[in-house]
Design a protein around this motif. Structure first.
Motif, PDB file in Angstrom:
ATOM      1  N   ASP A 114       0.812  -1.214   0.000  1.00  0.00           N
ATOM      2  CA  ASP A 114       0.000   0.000   0.000  1.00  0.00           C
ATOM      3  C   ASP A 114       0.851   1.273   0.000  1.00  0.00           C
ATOM      4  O   ASP A 114       0.616   2.215   0.778  1.00  0.00           O
ATOM      5  CB  ASP A 114      -0.955  -0.010   1.200  1.00  0.00           C
ATOM      6  N   HIS A 116       4.047   1.599   0.825  1.00  0.00           N
ATOM      7  CA  HIS A 116       5.122   1.632   1.821  1.00  0.00           C
ATOM      8  C   HIS A 116       6.064   0.450   1.592  1.00  0.00           C
ATOM      9  O   HIS A 116       5.661  -0.591   1.068  1.00  0.00           O
ATOM     10  CB  HIS A 116       4.554   1.565   3.237  1.00  0.00           C
ATOM     11  N   ASP A 153      10.787   2.357   4.488  1.00  0.00           N
ATOM     12  CA  ASP A 153      10.027   3.103   5.493  1.00  0.00           C
ATOM     13  C   ASP A 153      10.239   2.557   6.899  1.00  0.00           C
ATOM     14  O   ASP A 153      10.299   3.322   7.866  1.00  0.00           O
ATOM     15  CB  ASP A 153       8.537   3.073   5.150  1.00  0.00           C
ATOM     16  N   GLY A 210       2.152   3.120  14.450  1.00  0.00           N
ATOM     17  CA  GLY A 210       1.801   3.550  13.105  1.00  0.00           C
ATOM     18  C   GLY A 210       3.018   4.073  12.368  1.00  0.00           C
ATOM     19  O   GLY A 210       3.801   4.854  12.920  1.00  0.00           O
ATOM     20  N   GLY A 212       3.381   5.834   8.718  1.00  0.00           N
ATOM     21  CA  GLY A 212       2.597   6.272   7.574  1.00  0.00           C
ATOM     22  C   GLY A 212       1.169   5.765   7.709  1.00  0.00           C
ATOM     23  O   GLY A 212       0.526   5.925   8.747  1.00  0.00           O
ATOM     24  N   GLU A 213       0.696   5.104   6.660  1.00  0.00           N
ATOM     25  CA  GLU A 213      -0.657   4.537   6.694  1.00  0.00           C
ATOM     26  C   GLU A 213      -0.670   3.094   7.198  1.00  0.00           C
ATOM     27  O   GLU A 213      -1.729   2.455   7.197  1.00  0.00           O
ATOM     28  CB  GLU A 213      -1.281   4.586   5.295  1.00  0.00           C
ATOM     29  N   LEU A 214       0.483   2.582   7.603  1.00  0.00           N
ATOM     30  CA  LEU A 214       0.568   1.204   8.079  1.00  0.00           C
ATOM     31  C   LEU A 214       0.397   1.134   9.593  1.00  0.00           C
ATOM     32  O   LEU A 214       0.809   2.041  10.324  1.00  0.00           O
ATOM     33  CB  LEU A 214       1.914   0.588   7.709  1.00  0.00           C
ATOM     34  N   ARG A 215      -0.168   0.019  10.040  1.00  0.00           N
ATOM     35  CA  ARG A 215      -0.230  -0.287  11.465  1.00  0.00           C
ATOM     36  C   ARG A 215       0.531  -1.584  11.691  1.00  0.00           C
ATOM     37  O   ARG A 215       0.195  -2.626  11.123  1.00  0.00           O
ATOM     38  CB  ARG A 215      -1.680  -0.422  11.927  1.00  0.00           C
ATOM     39  N   GLY A 244      -2.218  -2.429   6.123  1.00  0.00           N
ATOM     40  CA  GLY A 244      -2.351  -1.189   5.383  1.00  0.00           C
ATOM     41  C   GLY A 244      -3.801  -0.928   5.055  1.00  0.00           C
ATOM     42  O   GLY A 244      -4.692  -1.689   5.447  1.00  0.00           O
ATOM     43  N   PRO A 245      -4.070   0.142   4.331  1.00  0.00           N
ATOM     44  CA  PRO A 245      -5.458   0.447   3.965  1.00  0.00           C
ATOM     45  C   PRO A 245      -6.134  -0.660   3.168  1.00  0.00           C
ATOM     46  O   PRO A 245      -7.350  -0.844   3.271  1.00  0.00           O
ATOM     47  CB  PRO A 245      -5.318   1.720   3.123  1.00  0.00           C
TER      48      PRO A 245
END
Length: 399
Positions: A114, A116, A153, A210, A212-215, A244-245
Motif C-alpha cells: 500500500d 510503503h 520506510d 503507526g 505512515g498509513e501502516l499499522r 495497510g489500507p
C-alpha cells in the motif's frame, strides 16, 4: 593512586572485551519497562506456551547427527543456488496490485504494501555469527546490494539472534532515515550500534505503532532470545502483523507451533500473505522451530482454519542451521500445501511476486540438490482390484 583498570572486577574486565556484535543489555527505563511487562516473570521473558529453550536428548546424539558424513553432504546444495538476476529492475516499478513480496533469502523479505516499503529481518552479512571468521556462512549471494535497495520506510526485527539481527546490516541502515520496529529490549542493541532512540518503535506483544498509513503489531511467538555469552533473556521475540489500507501481511519470525496462531488470525486476519518459518527444524528442538507441516498448519490457523491467501516459506535455503537436508523444507512444504489445497509461493532468492498475481511455483532447488528421502509422505493405499463380475467375464471360450 588510581590504576588503569587493574582494580576492576573480573566480570567488568570481561565485559570490556565484549565483541560489538554482542550488542548491549537493556538498562534504565528500558529495563524497568521490561520488568513491568505481563510477559516477563521470574527474571526472564516467558513463552505463550511452555517451550524447551535448549536442545533435548543426548548431546552425543546431537553431535553425531551434525557430523555424520553423508548427512553433512545433504545439508548443502550441489552447485550455485539460482538467484533472481533482475531484482533491482523488477522492484523499480510499483506493484500493480499494491502488494509485492521479495524474498531476499532466509527470513529477509522486502514487502511493498500500500505504497510503503517494509524490510523484515534483513541479513546482508556473510555469516550469521558474532564473528566474521566463523559460524554459518551464506550459501548464496544477496540478491541486491543493500545500498541499492532504495529507501525503506520501516525495518522490522523479529528477535535478536544472529540470523535475524545482523550487525553490519544494521550499521549500514543506521545511516539512513528508516524507522526500526523491534520487540521489547532489542532497542538496546540498535542504540549501541548507532540507531537513535527517536527512530525506534519498541513493542511488547499486542502493542502497535503507526508508520505512515501502516499499522504494525508485535504478536506472540514461541521462541527465545540472546546474543552474548551471558544470556539474560531480557529481549523479547515476536511475530509481526502489518496492516495497510488495503492489505494485511504476517511474518512469523522464529517460532514453534502453538495455539496462539488462531488468536492472531482472529484478531488481525485474514491475511493476503504470510511469511512463515519452515526451515531449521529438528527433533532436538521441536518447541522453538516449526516443521513445514506445522508451518502450513499455522498458516491455516491464521486464516480461520482453512486455505486462504498465499504462504511464502522463509528461514531456509540460505544458511545451514539444522540437521535436515538442504532441500527438504521446500519439498515438504510443497507436499503439505498440496494436501490441504493451500497456495504457496516458491520464489528464487530475489524474485519478486504479487500474491494476487501469478505465483512462482518452480521447484528450483531440485537442480542443485542431492536426492533426498521423503519420510513425511504418507504411503498411498494400494489400488484395489475389483473381483470380476460374472457379466464381465469373457466366456467366448465356452461358446
Amino acid at each position: 593512586m588510581t590504576g588503569t583498570g587493574s582494580d576492576r572486577s573480573p566480570w567488568a574486565r570481561l565485559r570490556a572485551l565484549r565483541p560489538e556484535s554482542f550488542g548491549a543489555e537493556p538498562t534504565g527505563e528500558r529495563l524497568a519497562r521490561i520488568r513491568r511487562s505481563p510477559n516477563f516473570a521470574n527474571g526472564i521473558f516467558q513463552n505463550p506456551e511452555s517451550a524447551r529453550r535448549v536442545p533435548s536428548g543426548s548431546t552425543f546424539e546431537l553431535a553425531k547427527t551434525y557430523f555424520e558424513k553423508e548427512g553433512r553432504a545433504h545439508r548443502a546444495p550441489t552447485g550455485a543456488i539460482p538467484v533472481h538476476p533482475t531484482t533491482l529492475a523488477d522492484i523499480a516499478k510499483p506493484p500493480a496490485t499494491g502488494l509485492r513480496l521479495t524474498w531476499m533469502g532466509h527470513s529477509g523479505v522486502l514487502a511493498e504494501i500500500d505504497g510503503h516499503r517494509v524490510l523484515f529481518d534483513p541479513v546482508w552479512g556473510d555469516r550469521c555469527s558474532p564473528f566474521p571468521f566463523a559460524g554459518p556462512k551464506r550459501l548464496h549471494p544477496v540478491p541486491v546490494p543493500l545500498a541499492a535497495l532504495g529507501p525503506v520506510d520501516v525495518v522490522v526485527i523479529s528477535h535478536d539472534h544472529y540470523d535475524h539481527l545482523d550487525l553490519p546490516t544494521i550499521k549500514a541502515l543506521a545511516t539512513t532515515d528508516t524507522v526500526f520496529a523491534v520487540p521489547l529490549g532489542v532497542g538496546a542493541h540498535l542504540e549501541h550500534w548507532g540507531v537513535s532512540a527517536s527512530r525506534l518503535r519498541e513493542l511488547d506483544w499486542n502493542e502497535s505503532t503507526g508508520i505512515g498509513e501502516l499499522r504494525l503489531t508485535a504478536t506472540p511467538a514461541r521462541h527465545f532470545c540472546g546474543r552474548g555469552l551471558r544470556n539474560t533473556q531480557h529481549t523479547l521475540w515476536a511475530s509481526w502483523v502489518v496492516q495497510g489500507p488495503a492489505h494485511r501481511i504476517f511474518h512469523s519470525g522464529d517460532t514453534g507451533y502453538f495455539s496462539g496462531f488462531r488468536d492472531i488470525g482472529a484478531a488481525h486476519g485474514p491475511f493476503d500473505a504470510t511469511m512463515i518459518q519452515i526451515g531449521a527444524y529438528s527433533e532436538f528442538w521441536t518447541d522453538i522451530h516449526m516443521t513445514p507441516a506445522e508451518g502450513i498448519r499455522s498458516h491455516l490457523d491464521l486464516q480461520s482454519g482453512g486455505p486462504g491467501g498465499v504462504l511464502l516459506p522463509i528461514h531456509w535455503g540460505t544458511f545451514n542451521l539444522a540437521p535436515h537436508a538442504w532441500a527438504e523444507p521446500g519439498e515438504w512444504t510443497r507436499d503439505a500445501a498440496e494436501e490441504v489445497g493451500q497456495a504457496v509461493a516458491f520464489p528464487r532468492p530475489g524474485e519478486p511476486f504479487e500474491p494476487s498475481g501469478k505465483l512462482p511455483s518452480d521447484p528450483w532447488w531440485r537442480g542443485v540438490s542431492r536426492p533426498i528421502a521423503h519420510p513425511w509422505r504418507r504411503p498411498r493405499p494400494a489400488e484395489v482390484v475389483a473381483e470380476p463380475r460374472s457379466e464381465d467375464l469373457d466366456l467366448a471360450g465356452e461358446r
